[in-house]
Design an enzyme around this catalytic site. Structure first.
Site, PDB file in Angstrom:
ATOM      1  N   TRP A  78      38.494  34.615  46.345  1.00 25.16           N
ATOM      2  CA  TRP A  78      38.886  35.720  47.237  1.00 25.16           C
ATOM      3  C   TRP A  78      37.707  36.089  48.142  1.00 25.16           C
ATOM      4  O   TRP A  78      37.891  36.474  49.294  1.00 25.16           O
ATOM      5  CB  TRP A  78      39.350  36.941  46.430  1.00 25.16           C
ATOM      6  CG  TRP A  78      40.749  36.824  45.892  1.00 25.16           C
ATOM      7  CD1 TRP A  78      41.415  35.671  45.578  1.00 25.16           C
ATOM      8  CD2 TRP A  78      41.660  37.896  45.602  1.00 25.16           C
ATOM      9  NE1 TRP A  78      42.680  35.963  45.108  1.00 25.16           N
ATOM     10  CE2 TRP A  78      42.854  37.309  45.103  1.00 25.16           C
ATOM     11  CE3 TRP A  78      41.588  39.284  45.690  1.00 25.16           C
ATOM     12  CZ2 TRP A  78      43.959  38.082  44.719  1.00 25.16           C
ATOM     13  CZ3 TRP A  78      42.687  40.046  45.307  1.00 25.16           C
ATOM     14  CH2 TRP A  78      43.864  39.458  44.833  1.00 25.16           C
ATOM     15  N   ASP A 114      31.911  41.455  39.213  1.00 27.95           N
ATOM     16  CA  ASP A 114      32.593  40.883  38.043  1.00 27.95           C
ATOM     17  C   ASP A 114      31.651  40.986  36.844  1.00 27.95           C
ATOM     18  O   ASP A 114      30.437  41.010  37.007  1.00 27.95           O
ATOM     19  CB  ASP A 114      32.960  39.409  38.270  1.00 27.95           C
ATOM     20  CG  ASP A 114      34.132  38.965  37.384  1.00 27.95           C
ATOM     21  OD1 ASP A 114      35.240  38.757  37.922  1.00 27.95           O
ATOM     22  OD2 ASP A 114      33.944  38.852  36.148  1.00 27.95           O
ATOM     23  N   LYS A 133      45.825  43.960  41.212  1.00 28.54           N
ATOM     24  CA  LYS A 133      46.651  43.162  40.286  1.00 28.54           C
ATOM     25  C   LYS A 133      47.009  44.010  39.070  1.00 28.54           C
ATOM     26  O   LYS A 133      46.166  44.709  38.531  1.00 28.54           O
ATOM     27  CB  LYS A 133      45.867  41.937  39.822  1.00 28.54           C
ATOM     28  CG  LYS A 133      46.565  41.242  38.645  1.00 28.54           C
ATOM     29  CD  LYS A 133      46.458  39.774  38.665  1.00 28.54           C
ATOM     30  CE  LYS A 133      45.181  39.235  38.115  1.00 28.54           C
ATOM     31  NZ  LYS A 133      45.128  37.787  38.332  1.00 28.54           N
TER      32      LYS A 133
HETATM   33  C1  LIG Z   1      41.855  36.103  37.895  1.00 30.96           C
HETATM   34  S1  LIG Z   1      40.128  36.274  37.779  1.00 30.96           S
HETATM   35  C2  LIG Z   1      39.683  36.635  39.442  1.00 30.96           C
HETATM   36  C3  LIG Z   1      39.729  35.447  40.358  1.00 30.96           C
HETATM   37  C4  LIG Z   1      39.106  35.778  41.703  1.00 30.96           C
HETATM   38  N1  LIG Z   1      39.944  36.678  42.469  1.00 30.96           N
HETATM   39  C5  LIG Z   1      38.889  34.539  42.535  1.00 30.96           C
HETATM   40  O1  LIG Z   1      39.574  34.377  43.529  1.00 30.96           O
HETATM   41  O2  LIG Z   1      38.013  33.730  42.212  1.00 30.96           O
HETATM   42  C6  LIG Z   1      39.979  37.828  37.001  1.00 30.96           C
HETATM   43  C7  LIG Z   1      38.549  38.316  36.840  1.00 30.96           C
HETATM   44  O3  LIG Z   1      38.540  39.654  36.348  1.00 30.96           O
HETATM   45  C8  LIG Z   1      37.325  39.830  35.675  1.00 30.96           C
HETATM   46  N2  LIG Z   1      37.320  41.039  34.837  1.00 30.96           N
HETATM   47  C9  LIG Z   1      38.183  41.352  33.863  1.00 30.96           C
HETATM   48  N3  LIG Z   1      37.831  42.516  33.291  1.00 30.96           N
HETATM   49  C10 LIG Z   1      36.722  42.946  33.931  1.00 30.96           C
HETATM   50  C11 LIG Z   1      35.880  44.082  33.776  1.00 30.96           C
HETATM   51  N4  LIG Z   1      36.121  45.000  32.848  1.00 30.96           N
HETATM   52  N5  LIG Z   1      34.824  44.210  34.602  1.00 30.96           N
HETATM   53  C12 LIG Z   1      34.561  43.276  35.547  1.00 30.96           C
HETATM   54  N6  LIG Z   1      35.312  42.161  35.728  1.00 30.96           N
HETATM   55  C13 LIG Z   1      36.397  42.005  34.934  1.00 30.96           C
HETATM   56  C14 LIG Z   1      37.203  38.554  34.846  1.00 30.96           C
HETATM   57  O4  LIG Z   1      35.865  38.349  34.431  1.00 30.96           O
HETATM   58  C15 LIG Z   1      37.720  37.503  35.825  1.00 30.96           C
HETATM   59  O5  LIG Z   1      36.667  36.852  36.472  1.00 30.96           O
END
Ligand SMILES: C[S@@+](CC[C@H](N)C(=O)[O-])C[C@H]1O[C@@H](n2cnc3c(N)ncnc32)[C@H](O)[C@@H]1O
Length: 195
Positions: A54, A72, A153
Site C-alpha cells: 500500500w 506496523d 479494514k
Molecule cells: C494484511 S497486512 C497489511 C498489508 C499491507 N497493507 C501491504 O500492502 O503490504 C496486516 C498488517 O497489520 C499489522 N498489524 C496487526 N496488528 C497490529 C498492531 N497491533 N500494530 C501494528 N501493526 C499491526 C500486521 O503486522 C500486518 O503486517
C-alpha cells in the site's frame, strides 16, 4: 505436485510480476478506483503497512513531495528516502508521540489494512479486529485533517453494525466495500469514511 495456494493465486502472481510487495495492493487499487481517496500531494498515514504494497501504491499517486508514514509492529523494508517507517504496536500509546515526532500536523488520508493474526475462531478474530479499528479511529481524532478520509479494514461480526452507526455520527460519508481481490471465504470488509 500442486503448488502452495498463494503461488496459484492470480493476484499474488500479478503483484510479484509488477514488483509489489503483497497482493493486498489490488484491494487498495479497487478502493482507489471506486472512491478516489488518494490524490497528488496528499499526506498519508498507512497503518498496518508491512510488507509495504500500500505504501508503494500510495507513493506513486501522492508523488515524491507528499508526506508518507507507514506504521506496523512488524518490520517494513525501507521504501524510498522520504517515506518514514515506524515500527510499533498501534495499541501502544507511544505511537502518538512517534507520529508527532515527524512534525506532520495532519494527514489527508489515513489508511488501515491492519489485521490481527487470525485464530480461526470468527468471534475472537472479529473482536481483535474491532480493537484495532477503535484504535485507528482514535488516531483519526488526533491526526486526520478536517476534510480527510479514512480507509479501514474490518473483520465482520456481532459489533460491526454498531460500529457503522458510531462511524456515521463521526463522518459525513461512510461506505462499506468488499474488493474482488479479497479472498472468497474471507469475512473482511473495508470501510471508506470521509469527513
Ligand atoms: C494484511 S497486512 C497489511 C498489508 C499491507 N497493507 C501491504 O500492502 O503490504 C496486516 C498488517 O497489520 C499489522 N498489524 C496487526 N496488528 C497490529 C498492531 N497491533 N500494530 C501494528 N501493526 C499491526 C500486521 O503486522 C500486518 O503486517
Amino acid at each position: 505436485m500442486p503448488k502452495p495456494f498463494n503461488l496459484q493465486d492470480k493476484y499474488f502472481k500479478k503483484a510479484k510480476k509488477l514488483g509489489y510487495r503483497a497482493r493486498s495492493v489490488f484491494k487498495l487499487d479497487e478502493i482507489q478506483k471506486k472512491f478516489n481517496v488518494l490524490e497528488l500531494g496528499m499526506n498519508v498515514l498507512d497503518i498496518g503497512a508491512s510488507p509495504g504494497s500500500w505504501l508503494q501504491y500510495t507513493r506513486a499517486i501522492i508523488g515524491a513531495q507528499a508526506k508518507l508514514i507507514g506504521v506496523d509492529r512488524e518490520k517494513i523494508e525501507p521504501l524510498d528516502k522520504d517515506t518514514i517507517i515506524i515500527q510499533v504496536d498501534i495499541l501502544d500509546e507511544e505511537i502518538e508521540k512517534l507520529i508527532k515526532d515527524n512534525q506532520i500536523d495532519k494527514f489527508d488520508v489515513i489508511l488501515s489494512d491492519a489485521a490481527p493474526n487470525t485464530s480461526g475462531v470468527r468471534d475472537i478474530d472479529h473482536f481483535a479486529s474491532m480493537a484495532l479499528c477503535q484504535r485507528v479511529i482514535k488516531l483519526t481524532d488526533i491526526f486526520l485533517a478536517t476534510r480527510g478520509s479514512v480507509v479501514l479494514k474490518v473483520f465482520q461480526g456481532s459489533d460491526f453494525a454498531k460500529f457503522i452507526v458510531f462511524l456515521k455520527k463521526k463522518f459525513k460519508q461512510v461506505n462499506i466495500f468488499k474488493p474482488q481481490a479479497t479472498r472468497g471465504r474471507s469475512f473482511e470488509l473495508y470501510i471508506i469514511a470521509k469527513k
